[in-house]
Design a protein around this motif. Sequence first.
Motif, PDB file in Angstrom:
ATOM      1  N   ASP A  81     -38.323  -6.263 -17.762  1.00  0.00           N
ATOM      2  CA  ASP A  81     -37.526  -5.545 -16.777  1.00  0.00           C
ATOM      3  C   ASP A  81     -38.416  -4.986 -15.663  1.00  0.00           C
ATOM      4  O   ASP A  81     -39.397  -4.290 -15.934  1.00  0.00           O
ATOM      5  CB  ASP A  81     -36.769  -4.393 -17.449  1.00  0.00           C
ATOM      6  N   PRO A  82     -38.121  -5.266 -14.383  1.00  0.00           N
ATOM      7  CA  PRO A  82     -38.980  -4.800 -13.282  1.00  0.00           C
ATOM      8  C   PRO A  82     -39.060  -3.281 -13.180  1.00  0.00           C
ATOM      9  O   PRO A  82     -40.110  -2.739 -12.814  1.00  0.00           O
ATOM     10  CB  PRO A  82     -38.332  -5.411 -12.036  1.00  0.00           C
ATOM     11  N   ALA A  83     -37.970  -2.568 -13.490  1.00  0.00           N
ATOM     12  CA  ALA A  83     -38.009  -1.109 -13.441  1.00  0.00           C
ATOM     13  C   ALA A  83     -38.938  -0.561 -14.522  1.00  0.00           C
ATOM     14  O   ALA A  83     -39.680   0.403 -14.284  1.00  0.00           O
ATOM     15  CB  ALA A  83     -36.596  -0.544 -13.605  1.00  0.00           C
ATOM     16  N   ASP A  84     -38.923  -1.150 -15.694  1.00  0.00           N
ATOM     17  CA  ASP A  84     -39.823  -0.710 -16.757  1.00  0.00           C
ATOM     18  C   ASP A  84     -41.287  -0.980 -16.394  1.00  0.00           C
ATOM     19  O   ASP A  84     -42.173  -0.162 -16.680  1.00  0.00           O
ATOM     20  CB  ASP A  84     -39.482  -1.426 -18.068  1.00  0.00           C
ATOM     21  N   ARG A  85     -41.539  -2.131 -15.773  1.00  0.00           N
ATOM     22  CA  ARG A  85     -42.907  -2.433 -15.347  1.00  0.00           C
ATOM     23  C   ARG A  85     -43.397  -1.412 -14.325  1.00  0.00           C
ATOM     24  O   ARG A  85     -44.522  -0.917 -14.405  1.00  0.00           O
ATOM     25  CB  ARG A  85     -42.992  -3.849 -14.760  1.00  0.00           C
ATOM     26  N   LEU A  86     -42.547  -1.097 -13.355  1.00  0.00           N
ATOM     27  CA  LEU A  86     -42.930  -0.121 -12.336  1.00  0.00           C
ATOM     28  C   LEU A  86     -43.218   1.235 -12.967  1.00  0.00           C
ATOM     29  O   LEU A  86     -44.205   1.900 -12.618  1.00  0.00           O
ATOM     30  CB  LEU A  86     -41.820   0.006 -11.286  1.00  0.00           C
ATOM     31  N   GLU A  87     -42.384   1.666 -13.905  1.00  0.00           N
ATOM     32  CA  GLU A  87     -42.598   2.953 -14.561  1.00  0.00           C
ATOM     33  C   GLU A  87     -43.939   2.982 -15.306  1.00  0.00           C
ATOM     34  O   GLU A  87     -44.673   3.972 -15.257  1.00  0.00           O
ATOM     35  CB  GLU A  87     -41.447   3.239 -15.532  1.00  0.00           C
ATOM     36  N   ALA A  88     -44.267   1.886 -15.982  1.00  0.00           N
ATOM     37  CA  ALA A  88     -45.536   1.816 -16.710  1.00  0.00           C
ATOM     38  C   ALA A  88     -46.724   1.851 -15.754  1.00  0.00           C
ATOM     39  O   ALA A  88     -47.759   2.469 -16.042  1.00  0.00           O
ATOM     40  CB  ALA A  88     -45.579   0.553 -17.564  1.00  0.00           C
ATOM     41  N   ILE A  89     -46.587   1.201 -14.607  1.00  0.00           N
ATOM     42  CA  ILE A  89     -47.670   1.185 -13.618  1.00  0.00           C
ATOM     43  C   ILE A  89     -47.870   2.566 -13.008  1.00  0.00           C
ATOM     44  O   ILE A  89     -49.006   3.026 -12.813  1.00  0.00           O
ATOM     45  CB  ILE A  89     -47.364   0.128 -12.539  1.00  0.00           C
ATOM     46  N   ILE A  90     -46.781   3.259 -12.703  1.00  0.00           N
ATOM     47  CA  ILE A  90     -46.874   4.620 -12.155  1.00  0.00           C
ATOM     48  C   ILE A  90     -47.665   5.522 -13.097  1.00  0.00           C
ATOM     49  O   ILE A  90     -48.569   6.256 -12.682  1.00  0.00           O
ATOM     50  CB  ILE A  90     -45.464   5.202 -11.915  1.00  0.00           C
ATOM     51  N   GLU A  91     -47.343   5.460 -14.370  1.00  0.00           N
ATOM     52  CA  GLU A  91     -48.029   6.303 -15.350  1.00  0.00           C
ATOM     53  C   GLU A  91     -49.489   5.902 -15.497  1.00  0.00           C
ATOM     54  O   GLU A  91     -50.379   6.754 -15.612  1.00  0.00           O
ATOM     55  CB  GLU A  91     -47.312   6.202 -16.702  1.00  0.00           C
ATOM     56  N   SER A  92     -49.766   4.615 -15.462  1.00  0.00           N
ATOM     57  CA  SER A  92     -51.139   4.143 -15.636  1.00  0.00           C
ATOM     58  C   SER A  92     -52.031   4.561 -14.464  1.00  0.00           C
ATOM     59  O   SER A  92     -53.159   5.020 -14.671  1.00  0.00           O
ATOM     60  CB  SER A  92     -51.150   2.620 -15.783  1.00  0.00           C
ATOM     61  N   THR A  93     -51.547   4.418 -13.226  1.00  0.00           N
ATOM     62  CA  THR A  93     -52.368   4.818 -12.079  1.00  0.00           C
ATOM     63  C   THR A  93     -52.553   6.334 -12.046  1.00  0.00           C
ATOM     64  O   THR A  93     -53.625   6.829 -11.676  1.00  0.00           O
ATOM     65  CB  THR A  93     -51.744   4.347 -10.763  1.00  0.00           C
ATOM     66  N   ARG A  94     -51.532   7.078 -12.452  1.00  0.00           N
ATOM     67  CA  ARG A  94     -51.654   8.537 -12.475  1.00  0.00           C
ATOM     68  C   ARG A  94     -52.753   8.971 -13.441  1.00  0.00           C
ATOM     69  O   ARG A  94     -53.589   9.809 -13.131  1.00  0.00           O
ATOM     70  CB  ARG A  94     -50.322   9.172 -12.882  1.00  0.00           C
TER      71      ARG A  94
END
Length: 446
Positions: A312-325
């Motif tokens: 799911d693209p929304a789940d991928r984006l959420e995981a990336i946001i947390e990882s970069t933070r």
Amino acid sequence: MQLMPVTESMFLLGESREHPLHVGGLQLFELPDGEGPDYVGELHRALLADGEVHPLLRRRPRGPIGTLGQFIWTDDDRLDLEYHVRLSALPNPGRVRELLELVSRLHGSLLDRHRPLWEAHLVEGLRDNRFALYTKVHHALLDGVSALRLLQRSLSPDPAARDIRPPWATPIDTGRAGGDRPGMSAVLRDIAGIGPAFARYARQAFREQAATLPFEAPRSIFNVPITGARRFAAQGWPLERVRAVGAAADATVNDVMLAMCAGALRRYLGELDALPDRPLVASVPMSLRTDGSAGGNALGMILCTLATDLPDPADRLEAIIESTRRGKAVYQGMSQLQVTALSAIPFAPLALGLLPGAVRVAPPAFNLMISNVPGPTEPLYWNGARMLGVYPVSVPYEGQALNITVTSYAGSLEFGLTGCRRSAPHLQRLLTHLDTELTDLERAVC
């Protein structure tokens, strides 16, 4: 003569025929109104007649070629500008496809170490009243941020301006002198703080899992020995669309850009039946430059999951946001020197990859490098020719067959994909998948 800093000499020492270490850029221009087919040739002659070259771009390595003697810069007082500034023409039908093929070939050849380490190629024959400029400069002289700033200083927001200097004659602030240079006591304080900073890095990153760690990445088709031949693909998307996704998901432009890359890579590797079960990991350089200078190298680096295991693209984006933070939080409060020193931890495997057979044996520290370099926000002109797009052409490393570099320009987010010709096949397909992924993100979060 001038002694090279280690950050510059390492790019010369690590270079080989299979591993060219220069950065480049492709700029697309529109002919000024009323100009005919002779415009580019006349521009080339005018550039050669100017004759001025900034001292930084007169430097060449001193010492025996092909040895470990590349630790000193010397000035070339017999620089042949006609060698460095060249005129090329595309074959019919003069499409962007032919332009990208030419850039791919040019980017795969080594710069001549007997001469200053840069070239500029004016390209005519592009249909729809356009021409291009491809430049490349050795990473020992400039990093990607510096190269983009140098280009920007040679352009003007005024379409009527006709006295603009070429990029190689534009003043370059190296950021190595002047009142803002840190004093010796500050440098010594930063050095003394590296030990505690490393302890903090180890505690947060390793014990508390506050960041993605080196060698967590799965092996992929990109993590193989590479050749010196290159393949280049480029395209831009409206920055407004990317920002709208970011606003809806409380994400940065960089987060959305990474999510576009993640989804595109998932589709691309899936088509090749080469998608790893575990998520790909990207190395994401951070510019540490705060003085506005356009010379030298100033980079830190974090590792970020691309969550390519999530459909799911929304789940991928959420995981990336947390990882970069979490990755940025590790370096919070550290000086530029300390961040640079600690960034060597995930970056060191690239140097190890130069050892014979190391790439085949050692697990990859990360799968690919993805950079985002902020660019000009308004339309710019070069002697009356409007710049339509600017696309970074970067460096694949041994064991890193694909590099994605992105820049912004006048409301557009411009992607440059640079890959090993043998190990990154059908690179053009990634552009299609980037477009599809942006559309899917808009549907998922907006």
